[in-house]
Design a protein around this motif. Sequence first.
Motif, short mmCIF file in Angstrom:
data_model
loop_
_atom_site.label_atom_id
_atom_site.label_comp_id
_atom_site.label_asym_id
_atom_site.label_seq_id
_atom_site.Cartn_x
_atom_site.Cartn_y
_atom_site.Cartn_z
N UNK A 113 21.54 95.24 -90.11
CA UNK A 113 21.56 94.93 -88.68
C UNK A 113 22.40 93.69 -88.42
N UNK A 114 22.19 92.64 -89.23
CA UNK A 114 22.92 91.39 -88.99
C UNK A 114 24.40 91.52 -89.33
N UNK B 127 23.01 92.82 -81.01
CA UNK B 127 21.90 92.02 -81.54
C UNK B 127 20.62 92.83 -81.31
N UNK B 128 20.43 93.84 -82.14
CA UNK B 128 19.39 94.86 -82.00
C UNK B 128 18.00 94.25 -81.78
N UNK B 129 17.60 93.36 -82.67
CA UNK B 129 16.26 92.80 -82.59
C UNK B 129 16.05 92.04 -81.28
N UNK B 130 17.02 91.24 -80.87
CA UNK B 130 16.89 90.51 -79.60
C UNK B 130 16.68 91.49 -78.45
N UNK B 131 17.39 92.63 -78.54
CA UNK B 131 17.31 93.63 -77.47
C UNK B 131 15.97 94.37 -77.49
N UNK B 132 15.57 94.92 -78.63
CA UNK B 132 14.35 95.74 -78.67
C UNK B 132 13.08 94.92 -78.59
N UNK B 133 13.15 93.66 -78.98
CA UNK B 133 11.98 92.79 -78.89
C UNK B 133 11.96 91.99 -77.58
N UNK B 134 12.99 92.16 -76.75
CA UNK B 134 13.08 91.45 -75.46
C UNK B 134 12.87 89.95 -75.66
N UNK B 135 13.64 89.38 -76.62
CA UNK B 135 13.44 87.99 -76.98
C UNK B 135 13.91 87.01 -75.90
N UNK C 167 18.55 101.30 -87.02
CA UNK C 167 18.93 102.58 -87.65
C UNK C 167 20.10 102.42 -88.62
N UNK C 168 19.88 101.65 -89.68
CA UNK C 168 20.91 101.45 -90.69
C UNK C 168 21.16 102.75 -91.45
N UNK D 250 23.32 93.96 -97.49
CA UNK D 250 24.16 94.93 -96.81
C UNK D 250 25.57 94.39 -96.64
N UNK D 251 26.48 95.33 -96.46
CA UNK D 251 27.91 95.04 -96.29
C UNK D 251 28.45 95.94 -95.20
N UNK D 252 29.20 95.37 -94.27
CA UNK D 252 29.91 96.16 -93.27
C UNK D 252 31.38 95.79 -93.33
#
Length: 181
Positions: free
Chosen positions: A71-72, A92-100, A21-22, A160-162
């Motif tokens: 995200x990164x 680490x959104x992707x690792x979490x939602x994809x259950x990596x 959710x960027x 992206x920039x944070x």
Amino acid sequence: MGCGTKNVYYKQSTVVSHPYPAPKLNASIRKSYLNAVNSMRSKGQNCGSLGYFAPAPALRWHDALYHAAYEHSADMLATKKFTHGGSGENSDWTAKVQHLGRVSNFKDRIENNGYLQWKRLAQNIAVGMPTIKETMQQWNESEHHCANIMNPVFTTFGMAHTVDKDSKFTHYWTQNFALHQ
């Protein structure tokens, strides 16, 4: 400081996307990112030991690549880790939602954010500089970052920039490049 990856080839997967959710990116910021990259690509560049790269065609913006980049950058900011791999922590959104069961890599993040039709991917990351101009200069002076930016096979791009609100010196940048299938 910046970090670039060499061009990476992966087999495509059939990931069911759960985009990060960027925040919606302001059109003028998106344009400044695209202009900065395409300006560099429009001129030939000497990328150190990797040699001279002739001018390359302009890249097109892709929101899925932006979401994966954001995200990164957000994960690096949250954990203060500077690496192409995800942190393996809650951010680490992707690792979490994809259950990596492992940290995410940039291919995982790009696919999780809905960019599935690709042939080739690359990523640049940087930390420290507060402006796009300074960050692009940093990447231009690094041979692998420069080569990723100048690679004529890439057609799409997201960036992206944070920034850490408590420390104006903590800026994280991520660029994702792809050749669309």
